[in-house]
Design an enzyme around this catalytic site. Structure first.
Site, PDB file in Angstrom:
ATOM      1  CB  ALA A 156       0.664  26.333 -11.740  1.00  0.00           C
ATOM      2  CE  LYS A 157      -0.174  27.646  -2.373  1.00  0.00           C
ATOM      3  NZ  LYS A 157       1.250  28.324  -1.918  1.00  0.00           N
ATOM      4  CB  ALA A 158       3.276  23.920  -9.676  1.00  0.00           C
ATOM      5  CE1 TYR A 162       5.554  28.049  -2.655  1.00  0.00           C
ATOM      6  CE2 TYR A 162       4.826  26.776  -4.118  1.00  0.00           C
ATOM      7  CZ  TYR A 162       4.706  27.838  -3.415  1.00  0.00           C
ATOM      8  OH  TYR A 162       3.519  28.769  -3.157  1.00  0.00           O
TER       9      TYR A 162
END
Ligand code: PMP
Length: 292
Positions: A156-158, A162
């Site tokens: 997931a680019k969650a 980050y």
């Protein structure tokens, strides 16, 4: 003169189905996405006014949301259309886009099953991700590792994923580097804080298997461009003690595009034939309207 902060600019932002003035595209401080990182996003670029791999990015946004346990209330086609309109409104030929979906402020607390899912899309001018990238960027080794796939939804680019990227990038910058190379939970080479990594040895491309970090769309594009050129690509486990055996290295990402690496923690690299060829092929692809 420094640029205006992001909250204080002219323009329009697409938010939940309509364009709102840039400065009014706000969220309340008691927003689930802010407190618990229930947010997923995409970073994209438009070239010659056309969003590169728009469909794939919209599909990944949907997938990221699914992995985070929610559905985006707009279809992939609707998101594609909204992104195209957002870019068109900026009047920019080349633009960077952010699409972000997040849980709203209806309920506070770890559980927020029924909070509204919001979606916003903004586009603006953003040049090279790394200053002086053609000189070869300098990386250090990150103090944080990419988590195991059973620790976090790594495809997931969650937003939450980050946290360790910002910590690592800040640590790198504090030491005079531009970015950090992150190892994974096993100690294998993984990626940089916002881009995938490739190495070259004897004309062959080596890149880590994307089994605990984002299998970037640029990564996939570069692999197919390389194969089309007859360059062998090996996806495999890469260990830090191999870093000195490579002659070229570069990062790939929607923001970073292809960024040649000059150094990783005192090991020097020199962009040469393979990096230059792939950069030329990538430019040719992105600078053609409706690139496939
Ligand atoms: N890894 C991370 C952590 C990233 O933030 C990005 C940028 N989205 C990438 C890899 C590369 O992904 P893509 O090529 O799809 O932009």
């Amino acid at each position: 003169m420094s640029e205006a902060p992001y909250h204080d600019r002219d323009g329009w932002i697409w938010k939940n189905g309509e364009f709102v003035p840039w400065r009014d595209a706000n969220v309340h401080v008691l927003t689930h996405g802010l407190h618990y990182a229930s947010a997923v996003f995409e970073g994209e670029r438009a070239y010659e006014g056309v969003v590169f791999k728009s469909r794939e990015h919209s599909q990944r946004l949907h997938l990221s949301a699914k992995l985070m346990g929610f559905d985006i209330p707009y279809s992939v086609e609707e998101i594609d259309r909204a992104k195209a309109e957002t870019v068109a409104r900026t009047g920019l030929n080349s633009a960077y886009l952010r699409a972000i979906a997040w849980r709203g402020s209806e309920k506070m607390g770890v559980a927020a099953q029924n909070n509204r899912i919001n979606l916003a899309i903004a586009a603006w001018h953003w040049g090279d991700y790394f200053k002086d990238k053609m000189k070869g960027i300098r990386l250090t080794i990150a103090p944080w590792r990419r988590p195991a796939p059973d620790t976090a939804p790594c495809q997931a680019k969650a937003a939450g994923l980050y946290m360790i990227c910002t910590l690592s990038k800040h640590a790198a910058e504090a030491d005079g580097y531009q970015d950090a190379l992150m190892m994974d939970w096993r100690g294998q080479v993984a990626e940089a804080t916002g881009a995938n990594i490739f190495f070259v040895r004897d004309g062959v491309l080596h890149t880590p298997i994307a089994d605990c970090f984002l299998n970037g769309l640029t990564r996939q594009t570069v692999i197919s461009l390389a194969r089309r050129r007859g360059i062998e690509v090996i996806e495999r486990a890469i260990w830090p003690n191999e870093l000195a055996s490579f002659s070229e290295a570069f990062l790939t990402g929607s923001a970073a595009e292809i960024s040649p690496i000059g150094e990783i923690a005192s090991i020097k690299y020199k962009p040469a034939k393979v990096t230059e060829q792939l950069m030329a092929d990538f430019s040719a692809l992105t600078l053609r309207k409706n690139a496939a």
